[in-house]
Scaffold this motif. Structure first.
Motif, PDB file in Angstrom:
ATOM      1  N   PHE A 114       0.742  -1.014   0.102  1.00 23.53           N
ATOM      2  CA  PHE A 114       0.260  -0.187  -0.056  1.00 23.53           C
ATOM      3  C   PHE A 114       0.892   1.501   0.124  1.00 23.53           C
ATOM      4  CE2 PHE A 114      -2.316   3.204   2.170  1.00 23.53           C
ATOM      5  CZ  PHE A 114      -3.714   3.466   1.134  1.00 23.53           C
ATOM      6  N   LEU A 163      -4.845  -1.906  -8.762  1.00 20.62           N
ATOM      7  CA  LEU A 163      -5.453  -0.475  -8.791  1.00 20.62           C
ATOM      8  C   LEU A 163      -6.836  -0.346  -7.839  1.00 20.62           C
ATOM      9  CD1 LEU A 163      -4.965   2.829  -9.022  1.00 20.62           C
ATOM     10  CD2 LEU A 163      -6.335   2.208 -12.109  1.00 20.62           C
ATOM     11  N   ASP A 164      -7.734  -1.654  -8.337  1.00 22.02           N
ATOM     12  CA  ASP A 164      -8.386  -2.057  -7.630  1.00 22.02           C
ATOM     13  C   ASP A 164      -8.624  -2.669  -6.078  1.00 22.02           C
ATOM     14  OD1 ASP A 164     -11.340  -1.398  -9.020  1.00 22.02           O
ATOM     15  OD2 ASP A 164     -10.314  -3.501 -10.279  1.00 22.02           O
ATOM     16  N   TYR A 206      -5.864  -2.127  -4.109  1.00 25.19           N
ATOM     17  CA  TYR A 206      -5.614  -0.287  -4.106  1.00 25.19           C
ATOM     18  C   TYR A 206      -6.997   0.554  -2.891  1.00 25.19           C
ATOM     19  CZ  TYR A 206      -3.045   4.050  -2.712  1.00 25.19           C
ATOM     20  OH  TYR A 206      -2.704   5.009  -2.512  1.00 25.19           O
ATOM     21  N   ILE A 207      -7.637   0.792  -4.178  1.00 24.75           N
ATOM     22  CA  ILE A 207      -9.169   1.074  -3.443  1.00 24.75           C
ATOM     23  C   ILE A 207      -9.635   0.296  -2.563  1.00 24.75           C
ATOM     24  CG2 ILE A 207     -11.454   1.318  -5.042  1.00 24.75           C
ATOM     25  CD1 ILE A 207     -10.084   2.054  -7.269  1.00 24.75           C
ATOM     26  N   LEU A 261      -8.132   1.763   1.016  1.00 26.51           N
ATOM     27  CA  LEU A 261      -8.557   2.652   0.774  1.00 26.51           C
ATOM     28  C   LEU A 261     -10.013   2.456   2.176  1.00 26.51           C
ATOM     29  CD1 LEU A 261      -7.436   4.576  -2.281  1.00 26.51           C
ATOM     30  CD2 LEU A 261      -6.329   4.955   0.046  1.00 26.51           C
ATOM     31  N   ASN A 262     -10.901   1.757   1.250  1.00 24.03           N
ATOM     32  CA  ASN A 262     -12.640   1.728   1.497  1.00 24.03           C
ATOM     33  C   ASN A 262     -12.431   1.156   2.710  1.00 24.03           C
ATOM     34  OD1 ASN A 262     -14.236   2.674  -0.014  1.00 24.03           O
ATOM     35  ND2 ASN A 262     -13.788   1.177  -1.571  1.00 24.03           N
ATOM     36  N   ILE A 302     -10.397   7.655  -3.183  1.00 21.81           N
ATOM     37  CA  ILE A 302     -11.231   6.597  -4.416  1.00 21.81           C
ATOM     38  C   ILE A 302     -11.754   7.846  -5.735  1.00 21.81           C
ATOM     39  CG2 ILE A 302     -12.354   4.523  -4.370  1.00 21.81           C
ATOM     40  CD1 ILE A 302     -12.165   4.799  -1.182  1.00 21.81           C
ATOM     41  N   LEU A 358      -8.950   7.800  -7.848  1.00 21.98           N
ATOM     42  CA  LEU A 358      -8.401   6.257  -8.734  1.00 21.98           C
ATOM     43  C   LEU A 358      -9.181   5.825  -9.771  1.00 21.98           C
ATOM     44  CD1 LEU A 358      -7.235   5.305  -5.052  1.00 21.98           C
ATOM     45  CD2 LEU A 358      -5.767   6.004  -7.150  1.00 21.98           C
TER      46      LEU A 358
END
Lengths: 109, 109
Positions: free
Chosen positions: A24, A97-98, A100-101, A104-105, B101, B104
DNA sequence: TTTAAATATTTAAATGTTTCGATGTATTAT
DNA sequence: ATAATACATCGAAACATTTAAATATTTAAA
């Protein structure tokens, strides 16, 4: 008498779901530069793939600098490099990318 | 004969939808450090708000270092500081996290 | 009003990042 | 084979970040 199962997953499988802090951090760092953000934004206009030379033309940086930035993005797995003769094509890695998102979520309550 | 309308939005409204590159870069940089990631992850276990002292206790860093890291997160708007007497409470800014987000997701085709 | 507690700022050292010029390495074209 | 093209690596300069010790500021308690 016991029946024992061992269930293992390929690392690729987990890529969707979890992402360790080291990873991350690396992705965040790759995303923390104006040139690299500009690079990533060009992929949308080019159906997810771009050639190294196109990127060098578009940025006002020397070729070694662009090479350095692309290395950061590749090392973070945000871009997948594909050699085509003496040219180099980069493909945006939407899976990472997903992931990583997802990380974040996961910060949200 | 014409009917003319001018529709304007408060910047706060756009915060959800768009995020300029400077801001995106700043947030990415704030997220690119192991200590700061650890800090953000603690918010989930504490219903989205944490005290400065709790953070200093939990990290193996001196107080000035923690103060520095918290400043990075506040400057990136990821944390909202709320002064309570001589203590300082931080609240996770989920709106900014969502806007990030969003940025992104916008990279994807 | 002095003292203590919580947090911020300053300074400096160590380390990391960005950039470019020079050079190296593959690969294609002549 | 040689030259040209595309990209990578190295080395060094400029700049930014991280960290901690020392010190300052703010607020509450005694």
């Amino acid at each position: 008498m016991f029946l024992c199962f061992t269930i293992t997953f390929a690392p690729e499988f987990h890529l969707f779901l979890m992402m360790d802090n080291k990873k991350f951090e690396k992705i965040s760092r790759a995303l923390s530069d104006a040139s690299r953000i500009t690079i990533l934004q060009q992929f949308k206009r080019k159906k997810g793939c771009l050639y190294c030379s196109e990127i060098t033309e578009m940025l006002e940086l020397t070729q070694p600098s662009v090479s350095h930035h692309l290395k950061q993005l590749v090392d973070a797995d945000l871009l997948i490099p594909e050699k085509e003769g003496r040219n180099l094509k980069y493909v945006l890695n939407e899976k990472v990318l997903d992931a990583y998102i997802n990380g974040l979520n996961a910060l949200k309550k």
